[in-house]
Enzyme design. Structure first.
Site: not given
Ligand code: PLP
Length: 463
Positions: A244
């Protein structure tokens, strides 16, 4: 992991970093050696470089995209200082609370709660709302599987809504049609880091009397009418997982402007123990867990946040330039924005590939040709509603007991998403946020690669 519904950055970026292939090296050495080159070989060289790499031409892209994560001694100091303090958890030290204050401030939000992941942020929000068996939660079909998983983990029924093919976002009209007396929350996703149609969603939530939960896990610092996402619904969830745009390996945060809801979230994520910051209070919830963020992650985030604003601006500028360049290429359609969007986080640069403008060259071959140019590109999410991982819910014994066979059969039909089928089977493609951290020249090379492929599409299709 099933490639169809979950996506990991599996592309080998190292292969992008090989500076030159042998042919290019020889060409360059030859050109350098001749000084004022004669017309003949130079012309031949020019033709060669205009051929797609998949047909033996030189790569449009040779320099390698940005590494991820980016770090220096700021991050090293952040980690070592927590280590040496001996206060490693939020119940021991002040750093997570400092991060929360900074992240709330950065986003103009009243309250922030750091949690152990983006999934944990969504889980905490649903937990604080008391969502459970018999409840329905409306979500987009075009999303990372976590959005679905958090609903199912509560034995609630996820209702998958079709995609607006032009924006890649949840189709709000279809979301409205999916609302029933059982709906307890609508959970749109700002997919790719670009806001969904927030005004329409808020209107829908108000009309139906149902909270809007923003899955902003990909949308750090994205804006709607100048205001940061995560501020519009009852709460917004962010992810700091490695891929991210803000990264501490695993982590997440909740933003909310509702003080009572902030307390309910804190309580849920802290074993039912209330209070704020690092203090304990009396427990109030009857369901809770431990989803706390650590001081290491909190301080790493504070260090990474010193880069965030600049990175957002770089991505914005590069994406804008890339979009200008792609506007001249028929058959490449970048995802459109709703009029309220004033900034995308550009976690993904999403676009549609329309093969009729490429002599019918399949999307798969197009991706192969682009990869051969040294450019990562991926089809991304598929048809979540059709994946066995999801359809299997209709035969889950707990779901059959809670909802009954008829409801679960109907559920499969309710989840039909024809626009998403068309988008994800044939058209959708992604570039990644790290590619937008490059130079303007990099954007030109991406466009150049696509133009080459378009020109030679017939030959590539046969190759
Ligand atoms: C990455 C993501 C999540 C989950 O986040 P994590 O930190 O990996 O648990 C949830 N929703 C979306 C749209 C994502 O891209």
């Amino acid at each position: 992991m099933k490639g169809n519904i979950s996506f990991s950055l599996s592309f080998n970026f190292n292969c992008m970093k090989q500076k030159f292939n042998r042919r290019e090296f020889i060409s360059m050495a030859a050109a350098a050696g001749t000084g004022l080159a004669v017309a003949g070989p130079n012309f031949a060289l020019g033709q060669e470089s205009k051929k797609p790499a998949i047909l033996g031409g030189s790569k449009a892209y040779t320099s390698g995209f940005s590494a991820w994560p980016l770090f220096d001694d700021r991050e090293e100091k952040a980690l070592v200082s927590v280590l040496k303090s001996g206060n490693w958890g939020r119940l021991n030290g002040p750093v997570v609370a400092e991060f929360e204050k900074a992240y709330a401030g950065l986003n103009g939000a009243g309250h922030c709660l750091g949690v152990s992941s983006g999934t944990a942020a969504l889980t905490t929000i649903l937990g604080a709302l008391g969502i459970g068996p018999g409840d329905e939660v409306v979500i987009p079909v075009y999303t990372f599987i976590a959005t679905y998983n958090v609903v199912v983990l509560n034995y609630a029924l996820p209702i998958l809504v079709d995609t607006d093919i032009e924006t890649f976002q949840i189709d709000v009209k279809k979301a409205e049609a999916a609302v029933t007396a059982q709906t307890k929350a609508i959970m749109p996703v700002h997919i790719g880091g670009t806001p969904a149609d927030i005004d329409a969603l808020i209107r829908l939530g108000e009309k139906a009397g149902i909270p809007i939960i923003e899955d902003a896990c990909q949308a750090h610092l994205a804006e709607w009418k100048g205001k940061k996402v995560g501020n519009f619904g009852l709460a917004g969830a962010f992810s700091f997982q490695s891929s991210k745009n803000l990264n501490c390996a695993e982590g997440g945060a909740i933003l909310t402007n509702d003080a009572d809801f902030a307390r309910a979230c804190y309580t849920f994520h802290n074993q039912g123990q209330g209070g704020t910051g690092t203090s304990y209070g009396t427990g109030s919830g009857t369901r809770a867990t431990n989803l706390r963020l650590t001081e290491f992650q909190g301080n790493l985030l504070l260090a990474q946040m010193t880069r965030l604003q600049q990175q957002v601006e770089t991505r914005t500028e590069n994406a804008k330039y890339l979009t200008e360049l792609l506007a001249d290429i028929p058959g490449i359609e970048p995802a459109k924005w709703y009029p309220g969007t004033t900034r995308s986080a550009y976690h993904l640069y999403m676009f549609r590939y329309l093969k009729e403008h490429f002599h019918g060259l399949s999307r798969g071959k197009f991706v192969e040709a682009l990869n051969a140019e040294g450019i990562p590109c991926d089809p991304g999410y598929g048809q979540m509603n059709r994946d066995a991982y999801v359809t299997g819910l209709a035969s889950n014994p707990h779901y059959l007991r809670i909802y009954g066979e008829k409801t679960m059969k109907e559920w499969l039909d309710r989840n039909q998403c024809p626009q998403n089928d068309t988008l994800t089977r044939e058209q959708s493609l992604w570039f990644f946020q790290t590619m937008l951290l490059g130079t303007r020249e990099n954007m030109e090379q991406i466009a150049e690669a696509i133009r080459k492929i378009q020109k030679y599409a017939k030959q590539i299709a046969k190759a």
